[in-house]
Design a protein around this motif. Structure first.
Motif, short mmCIF file in Angstrom:
data_model
loop_
_atom_site.label_atom_id
_atom_site.label_comp_id
_atom_site.label_asym_id
_atom_site.label_seq_id
_atom_site.Cartn_x
_atom_site.Cartn_y
_atom_site.Cartn_z
N GLY A 114 0.81 -1.21 0.00
CA GLY A 114 0.00 0.00 0.00
C GLY A 114 0.84 1.26 0.00
N GLN A 115 1.87 1.28 0.84
CA GLN A 115 2.76 2.45 0.90
C GLN A 115 3.50 2.61 -0.42
OE1 GLN A 115 2.81 4.67 3.14
NE2 GLN A 115 2.54 3.86 5.21
N ALA A 116 3.94 1.51 -1.00
CA ALA A 116 4.67 1.56 -2.26
C ALA A 116 3.80 2.10 -3.39
CB ALA A 116 5.21 0.18 -2.63
N LEU A 117 2.56 1.66 -3.45
CA LEU A 117 1.66 2.12 -4.50
C LEU A 117 1.35 3.60 -4.33
CD1 LEU A 117 -0.09 1.59 -6.97
CD2 LEU A 117 -1.92 0.85 -5.43
N ALA A 118 1.09 4.02 -3.09
CA ALA A 118 0.80 5.44 -2.86
C ALA A 118 1.98 6.31 -3.27
CB ALA A 118 0.44 5.67 -1.40
N ALA A 119 3.19 5.86 -2.96
CA ALA A 119 4.39 6.62 -3.34
C ALA A 119 4.51 6.70 -4.86
CB ALA A 119 5.63 5.96 -2.74
N GLU A 120 4.20 5.60 -5.53
CA GLU A 120 4.26 5.57 -7.00
C GLU A 120 3.23 6.50 -7.62
OE1 GLU A 120 2.76 2.55 -10.48
OE2 GLU A 120 3.58 1.64 -8.66
N LEU A 121 2.04 6.59 -7.03
CA LEU A 121 0.96 7.39 -7.59
C LEU A 121 1.13 8.89 -7.33
CD1 LEU A 121 -2.11 5.08 -6.84
CD2 LEU A 121 -0.92 5.40 -9.01
N GLY A 122 1.94 9.24 -6.35
CA GLY A 122 2.27 10.65 -6.16
C GLY A 122 1.47 11.37 -5.09
N GLU A 123 1.52 12.68 -5.15
CA GLU A 123 1.00 13.52 -4.07
C GLU A 123 -0.51 13.44 -3.90
OE1 GLU A 123 2.13 17.50 -4.94
OE2 GLU A 123 0.83 17.68 -6.71
N ASN A 124 -1.22 12.99 -4.91
CA ASN A 124 -2.68 12.87 -4.79
C ASN A 124 -3.13 11.51 -4.28
OD1 ASN A 124 -3.34 15.48 -5.58
ND2 ASN A 124 -3.27 14.96 -7.74
N ALA A 125 -2.17 10.70 -3.80
CA ALA A 125 -2.48 9.40 -3.21
C ALA A 125 -1.95 9.36 -1.78
CB ALA A 125 -1.87 8.28 -4.02
N HIS A 126 -2.70 8.71 -0.91
CA HIS A 126 -2.32 8.60 0.50
C HIS A 126 -2.74 7.23 1.00
CE1 HIS A 126 -1.49 9.86 4.61
NE2 HIS A 126 -2.70 9.48 4.97
N PHE A 127 -1.84 6.51 1.67
CA PHE A 127 -2.16 5.17 2.16
C PHE A 127 -2.44 5.18 3.65
CE2 PHE A 127 -0.83 1.24 4.28
CZ PHE A 127 -1.73 0.35 3.70
N ILE A 128 -3.45 4.41 4.08
CA ILE A 128 -3.76 4.21 5.50
C ILE A 128 -3.96 2.73 5.75
CG2 ILE A 128 -5.28 4.78 7.41
CD1 ILE A 128 -6.25 7.22 5.84
N SER A 129 -3.27 2.17 6.74
CA SER A 129 -3.50 0.78 7.15
C SER A 129 -4.90 0.69 7.76
CB SER A 129 -2.45 0.36 8.17
OG SER A 129 -2.67 -0.97 8.59
N HIS A 130 -5.64 -0.37 7.40
CA HIS A 130 -7.07 -0.36 7.72
C HIS A 130 -7.63 -1.78 7.84
CE1 HIS A 130 -11.32 0.94 6.05
NE2 HIS A 130 -11.37 0.69 7.34
N ASN A 131 -8.21 -2.07 8.97
CA ASN A 131 -8.98 -3.30 9.17
C ASN A 131 -10.44 -2.96 8.91
OD1 ASN A 131 -10.43 -5.50 10.07
ND2 ASN A 131 -9.60 -5.49 12.14
N VAL A 132 -10.97 -3.40 7.78
CA VAL A 132 -12.32 -2.98 7.37
C VAL A 132 -13.43 -3.54 8.25
CG1 VAL A 132 -11.72 -2.53 4.96
CG2 VAL A 132 -12.47 -4.84 5.63
N THR A 133 -13.11 -4.49 9.11
CA THR A 133 -14.14 -5.05 10.00
C THR A 133 -14.25 -4.27 11.31
OG1 THR A 133 -12.68 -6.62 11.14
CG2 THR A 133 -13.68 -7.34 9.06
N SER A 134 -13.42 -3.25 11.48
CA SER A 134 -13.36 -2.49 12.74
C SER A 134 -14.03 -1.13 12.61
CB SER A 134 -11.90 -2.30 13.16
OG SER A 134 -11.77 -1.31 14.16
N GLU A 135 -15.04 -0.88 13.43
CA GLU A 135 -15.67 0.45 13.44
C GLU A 135 -14.68 1.53 13.81
OE1 GLU A 135 -19.91 0.93 14.88
OE2 GLU A 135 -19.42 -1.02 15.81
N ALA A 136 -13.83 1.25 14.78
CA ALA A 136 -12.84 2.24 15.21
C ALA A 136 -11.87 2.57 14.08
CB ALA A 136 -12.07 1.72 16.43
N ASP A 137 -11.47 1.57 13.33
CA ASP A 137 -10.58 1.81 12.20
C ASP A 137 -11.25 2.66 11.13
OD1 ASP A 137 -8.22 0.65 13.04
OD2 ASP A 137 -8.02 -0.62 11.27
N TRP A 138 -12.52 2.38 10.85
CA TRP A 138 -13.24 3.19 9.87
C TRP A 138 -13.31 4.65 10.32
CZ3 TRP A 138 -14.63 2.83 4.98
CH2 TRP A 138 -14.74 1.57 4.38
N ALA A 139 -13.60 4.88 11.59
CA ALA A 139 -13.67 6.26 12.10
C ALA A 139 -12.32 6.95 11.95
CB ALA A 139 -14.11 6.24 13.56
N ARG A 140 -11.23 6.23 12.25
CA ARG A 140 -9.89 6.78 12.11
C ARG A 140 -9.57 7.10 10.65
NH1 ARG A 140 -5.40 4.24 10.71
NH2 ARG A 140 -6.34 2.18 11.02
N VAL A 141 -9.94 6.20 9.74
CA VAL A 141 -9.66 6.39 8.32
C VAL A 141 -10.42 7.60 7.77
CG1 VAL A 141 -10.09 5.40 6.03
CG2 VAL A 141 -8.99 4.02 7.79
#
Length: 244
Positions: free
Chosen positions: A43-70
């Motif tokens: 994820g970090q590698a792809l965001a770096a490749e895509l440039g300044e308009n891309a941003h990566f966040i580690s995310h567990n999609v089953t977690s409500e808390a993670d969704w709120a943080r994202v």
């Protein structure tokens, strides 16, 4: 033409495969894209490749808390969210009699419950933005039978999409589902499955599997204002499989 010029998009499961293809196309069309995934390295590698308009966040999609943080981090980075692509998911190819309850609950949590949590978490941000588009990635197995667990959850995504579309339409938020057939992702065309995929392709009316970009083009259309009167609908990309 920049069909998503200035739009803020959040794509789950975006470190590789179909999610990565969606992210690349969105960036090409002027979007600011937050990619989320559990695979931090890719994820970090792809965001770096895509440039300044891309941003990566580690995310567990089953977690409500993670969704709120994202959602909070996305708004802080790019602003309110206008596009959500619920792409994260897993497969399971077992006979029903061999599936444990724990395995079943896991695929339901990742493929189904996460979509509900995501839509609920992102909707307030879309209201701030003045509206938005949610694209839920289902499958042709959300229309016809496939493996237990996988089929069930993909049918559920189809149903949730329709219910959410009715709930969110008065708020200016559209919700649609995309139903891909067999797509030529690295997981599908690797050496140990390549022969089986080639054999299966003979039974597809169009006699081939789809390229990732063919699905991404549909997702792009639904994310853009070009689909402004489409909501609560299924968009099928399966080469004619479910028409047989």
């Amino acid at each position: 033409m920049n069909r998503l010029n200035g739009k803020v998009a959040l794509i789950t499961g975006a470190a590789q495969g179909m999610g990565a293809a969606h992210a690349r196309l969105f960036i090409e069309h002027g979007a600011k894209v937050v990619l989320t995934d559990l695979n931090e390295g890719k994820g970090q590698a792809l965001a770096a490749e895509l440039g300044e308009n891309a941003h990566f966040i580690s995310h567990n999609v089953t977690s409500e808390a993670d969704w709120a943080r994202v959602v909070e981090e996305t708004e802080a980075t790019f602003g309110p969210i206008q596009v959500l692509v619920n792409n994260a998911g897993i497969t399971m190819a077992k006979n029903m009699l061999d599936v444990t309850v724990e395995e079943y609950k896991r695929i339901v949590d990742i493929n189904q419950v996460s979509v509900f949590i995501g839509m609920k978490a992102v909707a307030p941000s879309m209201i701030k933005a003045g509206g938005g588009s949610i694209v839920n990635i289902s499958s042709m197995n959300g229309l016809v039978a496939g493996a237990i667990g996988y089929t069930d959850t993909k049918f559920a995504v189809r149903g949730m999409t329709k219910a959410a579309a009715i709930n969110l339409a008065p708020l200016g938020i559209r919700v649609n589902s995309v139903h891909p057939g067999v797509i030529a992702t690295p997981m599908v065309v690797q050496e140990d499955t390549k022969a089986a995929v080639e054999e299966f392709a003979k039974h597809i009316p169009m006699k081939r599997v789809a390229q990732p970009e063919e699905v991404s083009n549909m997702v792009l259309f639904l994310a853009s204002d070009e689909s402004s009167y489409s909501t609560g609908s299924e968009f099928v990309i399966d080469g004619g499989m479910t028409a047989q």
